[in-house]
Motif scaffolding. Structure first.
Motif, PDB file in Angstrom:
ATOM      1  N   GLY A 127       0.836  -1.202   0.000  1.00 54.63           N
ATOM      2  CA  GLY A 127       0.000   0.000   0.000  1.00 54.63           C
ATOM      3  C   GLY A 127       0.865   1.244   0.000  1.00 54.63           C
ATOM      4  O   GLY A 127       2.087   1.177   0.248  1.00 54.63           O
ATOM      5  N   SER A 128       0.247   2.368  -0.275  1.00 51.27           N
ATOM      6  CA  SER A 128       1.022   3.606  -0.199  1.00 51.27           C
ATOM      7  C   SER A 128       1.393   3.865   1.268  1.00 51.27           C
ATOM      8  O   SER A 128       2.388   4.528   1.562  1.00 51.27           O
ATOM      9  N   THR A 129       0.623   3.279   2.185  1.00 47.16           N
ATOM     10  CA  THR A 129       0.930   3.397   3.613  1.00 47.16           C
ATOM     11  C   THR A 129       2.322   2.817   3.905  1.00 47.16           C
ATOM     12  O   THR A 129       3.109   3.410   4.649  1.00 47.16           O
ATOM     13  N   TYR A 150      -4.255  14.075   6.546  1.00 47.92           N
ATOM     14  CA  TYR A 150      -4.635  12.656   6.613  1.00 47.92           C
ATOM     15  C   TYR A 150      -3.951  12.096   7.864  1.00 47.92           C
ATOM     16  O   TYR A 150      -2.719  12.175   7.986  1.00 47.92           O
ATOM     17  N   HIS A 210      -0.578  10.219   8.078  1.00 52.00           N
ATOM     18  CA  HIS A 210       0.673  10.947   7.859  1.00 52.00           C
ATOM     19  C   HIS A 210       1.219  11.434   9.204  1.00 52.00           C
ATOM     20  O   HIS A 210       2.378  11.201   9.539  1.00 52.00           O
ATOM     21  N   ASN A 266      -0.285  16.290   0.060  1.00 47.73           N
ATOM     22  CA  ASN A 266      -1.244  15.255  -0.317  1.00 47.73           C
ATOM     23  C   ASN A 266      -2.190  15.902  -1.328  1.00 47.73           C
ATOM     24  O   ASN A 266      -3.029  16.713  -0.968  1.00 47.73           O
ATOM     25  N   ASN A 276      -6.936  14.324   1.106  1.00 45.10           N
ATOM     26  CA  ASN A 276      -7.909  13.770   2.031  1.00 45.10           C
ATOM     27  C   ASN A 276      -7.667  14.500   3.350  1.00 45.10           C
ATOM     28  O   ASN A 276      -6.531  14.460   3.836  1.00 45.10           O
ATOM     29  N   ASP A 312       1.988  12.449  -1.392  1.00 44.18           N
ATOM     30  CA  ASP A 312       1.047  11.329  -1.440  1.00 44.18           C
ATOM     31  C   ASP A 312       0.022  11.649  -2.524  1.00 44.18           C
ATOM     32  O   ASP A 312      -0.793  12.559  -2.370  1.00 44.18           O
ATOM     33  N   ILE A 372      -2.191   9.437  -4.033  1.00 42.61           N
ATOM     34  CA  ILE A 372      -3.040   8.261  -4.211  1.00 42.61           C
ATOM     35  C   ILE A 372      -4.372   8.571  -4.918  1.00 42.61           C
ATOM     36  O   ILE A 372      -4.954   7.705  -5.553  1.00 42.61           O
ATOM     37  N   TYR A 373      -4.829   9.827  -4.809  1.00 43.61           N
ATOM     38  CA  TYR A 373      -6.100  10.188  -5.478  1.00 43.61           C
ATOM     39  C   TYR A 373      -5.857  10.855  -6.835  1.00 43.61           C
ATOM     40  O   TYR A 373      -6.701  11.610  -7.310  1.00 43.61           O
ATOM     41  N   SER A 385      -5.083   1.162  -4.382  1.00 44.36           N
ATOM     42  CA  SER A 385      -6.234   0.897  -3.520  1.00 44.36           C
ATOM     43  C   SER A 385      -7.490   1.587  -4.024  1.00 44.36           C
ATOM     44  O   SER A 385      -8.573   1.004  -4.044  1.00 44.36           O
ATOM     45  N   LYS A 386      -7.331   2.847  -4.391  1.00 47.34           N
ATOM     46  CA  LYS A 386      -8.491   3.684  -4.724  1.00 47.34           C
ATOM     47  C   LYS A 386      -8.844   3.545  -6.199  1.00 47.34           C
ATOM     48  O   LYS A 386     -10.006   3.368  -6.541  1.00 47.34           O
ATOM     49  N   THR A 398      -8.670  -1.766  -1.846  1.00 48.46           N
ATOM     50  CA  THR A 398      -8.056  -1.268  -0.601  1.00 48.46           C
ATOM     51  C   THR A 398      -7.466  -2.402   0.246  1.00 48.46           C
ATOM     52  O   THR A 398      -6.499  -2.196   0.967  1.00 48.46           O
ATOM     53  N   ARG A 410      -3.410  -4.150  -0.754  1.00 42.72           N
ATOM     54  CA  ARG A 410      -2.170  -3.549  -0.260  1.00 42.72           C
ATOM     55  C   ARG A 410      -1.078  -3.472  -1.336  1.00 42.72           C
ATOM     56  O   ARG A 410      -0.003  -4.062  -1.198  1.00 42.72           O
ATOM     57  N   TYR A 428     -13.879  12.804  -0.941  1.00 42.31           N
ATOM     58  CA  TYR A 428     -14.404  13.180   0.374  1.00 42.31           C
ATOM     59  C   TYR A 428     -14.979  14.594   0.307  1.00 42.31           C
ATOM     60  O   TYR A 428     -14.530  15.403  -0.507  1.00 42.31           O
TER      61      TYR A 428
HETATM   62  N1  PLP Z   1      -3.064   8.202   1.580  1.00 40.47           N
HETATM   63  C1  PLP Z   1      -4.226   8.854   1.709  1.00 40.47           C
HETATM   64  C2  PLP Z   1      -4.245  10.326   1.587  1.00 40.47           C
HETATM   65  C3  PLP Z   1      -5.396   8.145   1.988  1.00 40.47           C
HETATM   66  O1  PLP Z   1      -6.552   8.798   2.137  1.00 40.47           O
HETATM   67  C4  PLP Z   1      -5.345   6.742   2.131  1.00 40.47           C
HETATM   68  C5  PLP Z   1      -6.553   5.954   2.463  1.00 40.47           C
HETATM   69  O2  PLP Z   1      -7.562   6.433   2.861  1.00 40.47           O
HETATM   70  C6  PLP Z   1      -4.118   6.118   1.975  1.00 40.47           C
HETATM   71  C7  PLP Z   1      -2.998   6.877   1.704  1.00 40.47           C
HETATM   72  C8  PLP Z   1      -3.976   4.638   2.136  1.00 40.47           C
HETATM   73  O3  PLP Z   1      -3.571   4.081   0.944  1.00 40.47           O
HETATM   74  P1  PLP Z   1      -3.108   2.570   0.795  1.00 40.47           P
HETATM   75  O4  PLP Z   1      -4.324   1.739   0.803  1.00 40.47           O
HETATM   76  O5  PLP Z   1      -2.421   2.571  -0.539  1.00 40.47           O
HETATM   77  O6  PLP Z   1      -2.180   2.276   1.886  1.00 40.47           O
END
Ligand code: PLP
Length: 402
Positions: free
Chosen positions: A95-97, A121, A124, A166, A170, A198, A200-201, A231-232, A237, A240, A318
């Motif tokens: 995941g990006s996490t 977020y 972070h 970001n 989010n 980040d 991801i969106y 994920s998105k 999601t 990972r 969101y």
């Molecule tokens: N980064 C942001 C800004 C998010 O909102 C989210 C999930 O809500 C994530 C990362 C998590 O991403 P991943 O599922 O790739 O770990």
């Protein structure tokens, strides 16, 4: 005596998870958690299934399988205008996490200051805190969530090591424009800072907005860690699969910490994502964005009708909305009131802002949080769930006009 670590001392259960549990109790509709309920694209599912059946179920190279790294490199070139070597500059992550966590452990020391735009977020900030770094907040102001360059400049100290961006964001939905990114890049170069971005969106953009990767600005590739994931975009999601792109100088250290925590991202699922990147046409991303724009309109119109002024997002999925008219003195109470009245769960706005504690002249403490009047709603839902949720939200208007 045995005890928790210092890092664990301050942990609190995430508001998003708490609201999801409360929502389940009343069998409500969960607009709190950012999980996409939309179907997974066919090539992605098929690719993963075939890989599992073909026995690709073991550990793989710590930075991911070659076909996914190469597919990500092609996508970066095409959509982000980033040129990255799949062997030395791309790390496939859990995941990006996983990518953000690895970057923090690889590049930050305890007491380093890191600038974070607020609302933020939560992961972070909590990841920064977990590795001992200190978040320093710079305010994004509604309705457009712009920031003051003066405030950003003043937030930089000799201890500053990085800036977190970001975009699309989010919870605000903010999409940083070129001028804003150029001003951040100029400060990063001048003060020799990392930028963790980040993205991801990146495919969730509205009203013709453009996604710009800050790594493409002059002098930024060597100091930027670009983080994104699937994920998105592919509604996976739980799979990972994410990645980090950075200079070959930093990648081995990121890879080391990623290996330590995860060994590798799920191997067969990497194949599915590679297949999606290869086979899905450009129209897939465009259509997804326009479908989400329709959902955004539906939710924002409903919120407006029931008197909860929405800050219409420029990207991501969101909406932050003004919930000050709901009963309660903080956003947690307001979120619970909304859940009880309508069966719709949202996230208390306080989850996205830091809490300020000030000592008053009379020796008391004043606690404030800029998110107290806000709720965050997620519109990554199937059309029928979203329609149902909006129907339930309308009850609020009916009951408050009684
Ligand atoms: N980064 C942001 C800004 C998010 O909102 C989210 C999930 O809500 C994530 C990362 C998590 O991403 P991943 O599922 O790739 O770990």
């Amino acid at each position: 005596m045995i005890s928790f670590s210092k890092a664990a001392g301050g942990i609190v259960q995430s508001e998003i998870r708490i609201m999801s549990i409360e929502c389940e109790k009343v069998r409500g509709i969960n607009l709190a958690q950012g999980i996409c309920d939309t179907p997974v694209p066919e090539p992605v599912i098929r690719g993963a299934e075939e890989a599992m059946r073909a026995g690709r179920n073991s550990y793989v190279r710590l930075d991911g399988i070659a076909e996914l790294r190469q597919a990500i490199a092609r996508k970066l070139e095409r959509d982000n205008h980033i040129t990255a070597d799949p062997d030395t500059e791309i790390l496939v992550s859990s995941g990006s996490t996983g990518a953000f966590l690895s970057a923090c452990f690889a590049l930050l020391d305890p007491d380093d200051e890191v600038i974070v735009f607020e609302p933020y977020y939560g992961y972070h900030v909590n990841t920064l805190l977990a590795c001992g770094a200190r978040p320093v907040y710079v305010t994004l102001r509604p309705p457009d969530w712009g920031f003051s360059l003066d405030e950003l400049t003043r937030a930089i100290s000799p201890r500053t090591k990085a800036i977190v961006i970001n975009s699309p964001g989010n919870p605000s939905g903010k999409v940083f424009d070129r001028q804003e990114l150029e001003s951040i890049a100029e400060l990063a170069r001048r003060h020799d800072l990392f930028v963790f971005t980040d993205e991801i969106y990146e495919y969730f953009l509205y009203d013709g907005r453009e996604h710009i990767s800050i790594a493409t600005l002059p002098g930024m590739a060597e100091r930027t860690i670009t983080i994104s994931g699937f994920s998105k975009t592919y509604s996976i999601t739980g799979w990972r699969i994410g990645y980090a792109v950075c200079s070959a100088r930093w990648k081995p250290a990121l890879g080391y910490f990623h290996d330590l925590a995860f060994i590798c991202a799920p191997s067969a699922l990497q194949v599915g994502v590679a297949r999606g990147l290869e086979e899905l046409p450009e129209s897939f991303y465009r259509e997804m964005s326009s479908e989400y724009a329709t959902k955004r309109r539906l939710l924002c119109e409903t919120l407006r009708e029931i008197g909860m002024k929405p800050y219409v997002p420029q990207g991501s999925y969101y909406v932050l909305a003004e919930a000050g008219a709901l009963p309660g003195t903080n956003s947690k109470q307001r979120a619970m009131a909304l859940l009880q009245e309508t069966g719709v769960a949202a996230v208390p706005g306080e989850a996205f802002f830091h809490t300020n504690v000030e000592n008053t002249k009379d020796g008391n403490q004043e606690v404030s949080n800029a998110g107290a009047g806000l709720l965050r709603f997620c519109f990554a839902k199937t059309e029928s769930d979203l329609l149902n949720a909006c129907g339930r939200l309308q009850r609020l208007a009916v009951s408050s006009s009684r």
